[in-house]
Design an enzyme around this catalytic site. Structure first.
Site, mmCIF file in Angstrom:
data_model
loop_
_atom_site.group_PDB
_atom_site.id
_atom_site.type_symbol
_atom_site.label_atom_id
_atom_site.label_comp_id
_atom_site.label_asym_id
_atom_site.label_seq_id
_atom_site.Cartn_x
_atom_site.Cartn_y
_atom_site.Cartn_z
ATOM 1 N N LYS A 24 0.840 -1.200 0.000
ATOM 2 C CA LYS A 24 0.000 0.000 0.000
ATOM 3 C C LYS A 24 0.875 1.250 0.000
ATOM 4 O O LYS A 24 1.916 1.264 0.652
ATOM 5 C CB LYS A 24 -0.859 0.020 1.279
ATOM 6 C CG LYS A 24 -2.043 -0.918 1.271
ATOM 7 C CD LYS A 24 -2.847 -0.754 2.556
ATOM 8 C CE LYS A 24 -3.968 -1.778 2.664
ATOM 9 N NZ LYS A 24 -5.027 -1.613 1.676
ATOM 10 N N ARG A 55 -10.283 -11.400 1.541
ATOM 11 C CA ARG A 55 -11.153 -12.409 0.914
ATOM 12 C C ARG A 55 -10.520 -13.795 0.937
ATOM 13 O O ARG A 55 -11.217 -14.804 0.928
ATOM 14 C CB ARG A 55 -11.534 -11.954 -0.501
ATOM 15 C CG ARG A 55 -10.390 -11.809 -1.453
ATOM 16 C CD ARG A 55 -10.750 -11.005 -2.704
ATOM 17 N NE ARG A 55 -10.816 -9.575 -2.438
ATOM 18 C CZ ARG A 55 -11.186 -8.650 -3.330
ATOM 19 N NH1 ARG A 55 -11.553 -9.010 -4.546
ATOM 20 N NH2 ARG A 55 -11.204 -7.377 -3.009
HETATM 21 N N1 BES Z 1 -8.244 -3.740 4.161
HETATM 22 C C1 BES Z 1 -8.387 -3.304 2.834
HETATM 23 C C2 BES Z 1 -9.683 -2.562 2.573
HETATM 24 C C3 BES Z 1 -9.856 -1.223 3.231
HETATM 25 C C4 BES Z 1 -9.416 -0.070 2.620
HETATM 26 C C5 BES Z 1 -10.532 -1.117 4.437
HETATM 27 C C6 BES Z 1 -9.603 1.152 3.224
HETATM 28 C C7 BES Z 1 -10.722 0.108 5.045
HETATM 29 C C8 BES Z 1 -10.267 1.252 4.433
HETATM 30 C C9 BES Z 1 -8.353 -4.505 1.889
HETATM 31 O O1 BES Z 1 -7.598 -5.585 2.282
HETATM 32 C C10 BES Z 1 -7.801 -4.010 0.582
HETATM 33 O O2 BES Z 1 -6.708 -3.534 0.577
HETATM 34 N N2 BES Z 1 -8.579 -4.123 -0.465
HETATM 35 C C11 BES Z 1 -8.177 -3.659 -1.757
HETATM 36 C C12 BES Z 1 -8.647 -4.664 -2.784
HETATM 37 C C13 BES Z 1 -8.078 -4.460 -4.139
HETATM 38 C C14 BES Z 1 -6.589 -4.718 -4.135
HETATM 39 C C15 BES Z 1 -8.760 -5.407 -5.085
HETATM 40 C C16 BES Z 1 -8.824 -2.294 -1.997
HETATM 41 O O3 BES Z 1 -9.939 -2.071 -1.568
HETATM 42 O O4 BES Z 1 -8.163 -1.455 -2.601
HETATM 43 ZN ZN ZN Z 2 -5.539 -5.408 1.764
#
Ligand code: BES
Ligand code: ZN
Ligand code: ZN
Length: 483
Positions: free
Chosen positions: A256, A330
């Protein structure tokens, strides 16, 4: 904080301060304070502190439960600054006595919440006792018994929500999967009706939970699968909750960006909510069997990290192409949902901070409800509305499956479209739901309200305890229908 329901008239009650809720904007109920109102230019909006007479006027926007919570919260926030021990007030009664009193207790207990563990200077409130006069209630359907049930329910729900907030707010250095297991065991120790089993990586290997294990691989902290359970003597239904317990989500090798990594200590919110739910269920002695399956791990980087391009064989036997290691929740849920279905639930609910897309789509205050059973989704939505949590049903459609197809495996962990990420994550999970459970499953994406970096309504900065009140309220509705 203690609540007391008293039959005496408000003027006969002794307390350090009185709270008066102002609902009527023409202020005709407060003739004796007319001069003060004029002097302060008070028109019934917000609060007005009358120090000379030890009274606080608080605006009550309506008799709906959310307005009651907010007024009660505002009263406490104003008075916590003063050095007072007790306050008295008339009861506020909306449509349902139980819910009105529960809302009143919730507002005060939420106002008293703070996460100040890491502050050198801690502010404590001297307010100990809230006395509510039931004398002046004219409502025909008022019963003291219901008022007491309401107060107790409000206390249990608010304290369970605050319990969840404390877990979510805790820092990732301290809150590891082992710490989550420790807390779950402690919960079981403190409540004789709750049992807890903790499983380590050997168990995960034996159970072929390879998707879960892959996410954990580069973490210095071992994973844990935590199984909490509660069973009432006259249980009417078996409900299984599954919670995403990412004690930290760095994104893994699909790292990230710095700004997005911040707050990812809150990626354990689904599992934390499940712990709050079972605590409340046990304290309310609900006639149900409730299980919570928590998938606790970190998502980190390192030489042994799982990679984009990997293919994982999940517990259900479904192969998953990893195209982004940040879509890790997921993967953990896929294996936990598989395990959960072996328990043969009547209702299966997973909770997760699953997608940023959900926050983009619905905002920070609203959770998404997904699933295949529209009646179930709608009745959950109705229950959430009364609970004080905001939700929105997101509907699946037949074309979404196409977006998570993989060229080399049974499914891809990311969508081929950049749009609708909350729904495609839901569709990914659906692949792991067996035919018999399709109609019994709900997926709740709580990514927005689980953690907000500014205070809102009656929720303080940080964790919001999302999921706890709406789920427990839904369970109470199920029991009402079973009667
Ligand atoms: N934990 C995150 C989702 C999230 C983002 C929760 C911001 C709360 C605030 C999750 O694991 C994630 O990073 N999801 C990605 C998925 C993508 C890579 C398909 C996302 O939402 O960007
Ligand atoms: Zn994530
Ligand atoms: Zn995550």
């Amino acid at each position: 904080m203690k609540f007391e329901l008293n039959d005496k008239k408000i003027n006969e009650l002794k307390a350090d301060f009185e709270v008066l809720f102002v609902q009527d904007k023409n202020l005709k109920n407060f003739k004796e304070s007319k001069a003060l109102f004029e002097l302060a230019k008070y028109k019934g909006e917000g609060n007005l502190l009358d120090l000379a007479n030890k009274r606080l006027f608080v605006e009550l926007k309506g008799l709906d439960y959310e307005s009651i919570r907010l007024a009660s919260f505002n009263a406490y926030k104003e008075l916590e600054k003063l050095d007072i021990k007790s306050l008295k007030m008339k009861a506020i009664v909306g449509d349902c006595v139980v819910r009105s009193f529960a809302a009143l207790a919730e507002g005060m207990i939420f106002a008293n919440y703070k996460f100040d563990k890491y502050k050198s200077e801690k502010k404590t409130s001297s307010l100990e006792k809230i006395i509510i006069s039931s004398e002046e209630i004219n409502s025909k359907n008022f019963s003291k018994e219901e008022a007491l049930i309401g107060l107790e329910r409000g206390e249990i729900l608010a304290n369970a929500t605050n319990f969840t907030k404390d877990i979510v707010n805790e820092i990732p250095e301290n809150y590891t999967p082992l710490k989550m297991a420790e807390d779950a065991l402690k919960l079981a120790k403190e409540n004789k009706n709750i049992k807890c089993e903790v499983y380590d990586e050997k168990f995960l290997k034996k159970e072929k939970m390879n998707a879960f294990l892959a996410v954990n691989r580069a973490s210095a902290h071992p994973p844990r699968l935590i199984h909490l359970s509660y069973k009432a003597k006259n249980s009417k239904q078996k409900i299984v909750f599954v919670g995403k317990g990412l004690t930290y989500d760095s994104g893994g090798l699909s790292l990230k960006p710095a700004d997005y990594m911040l707050t990812m200590k809150a990626d354990k919110s689904g599992a934390s909510a499940a712990m709050g739910i079972i605590k409340a269920v046990a304290e309310l002695n609900l006639e149900l069997e409730v299980h919570c399956i928590l998938g606790a791990t970190e998502n980190m980087i390192g030489g042994n990290a799982y990679k984009p391009d990997d293919v994982l064989i999940s517990r259900e036997g479904v192969s998953i192409e990893v195209r982004n290691t940040d879509a890790e929740g997921r993967l953990v849920l896929a294996d936990c949902l598989s395990y959960a279905q072996d328990l043969k639930p009547d209702l299966l609910i997973d909770m997760a901070t699953l997608t940023g897309a959900c926050v983009v789509g619905l905002g920070e205050y609203t959770s998404a409800i997904m699933g295949n059973n529209e009646n179930l989704q709608n009745s959950f939505y109705e229950a959430s509305k009364k609970s004080g949590e905001y939700t929105c049903v997101l509907h699946f459609n037949p074309y979404l499956k196409e977006l998570v197809k993989s060229n080399i495996a049974d499914i891809s962990n990311t969508s081929s479209s950049r749009y609708g990420g909350a729904l495609t994550a839901g569709i990914f999970l659906d692949k792991f739901i067996r035919k018999d459970y399709k109609d019994k499953w709900l997926h709740l994406d709580i990514a927005g309200p689980a953690y907000v970096e500014k205070a809102w309504g009656y929720t303080s900065f940080g964790a919001g305890g999302a999921g706890v009140r709406m789920c427990v309220n839904y369970l109470i509705e199920i029991l009402k229908r079973a009667k």
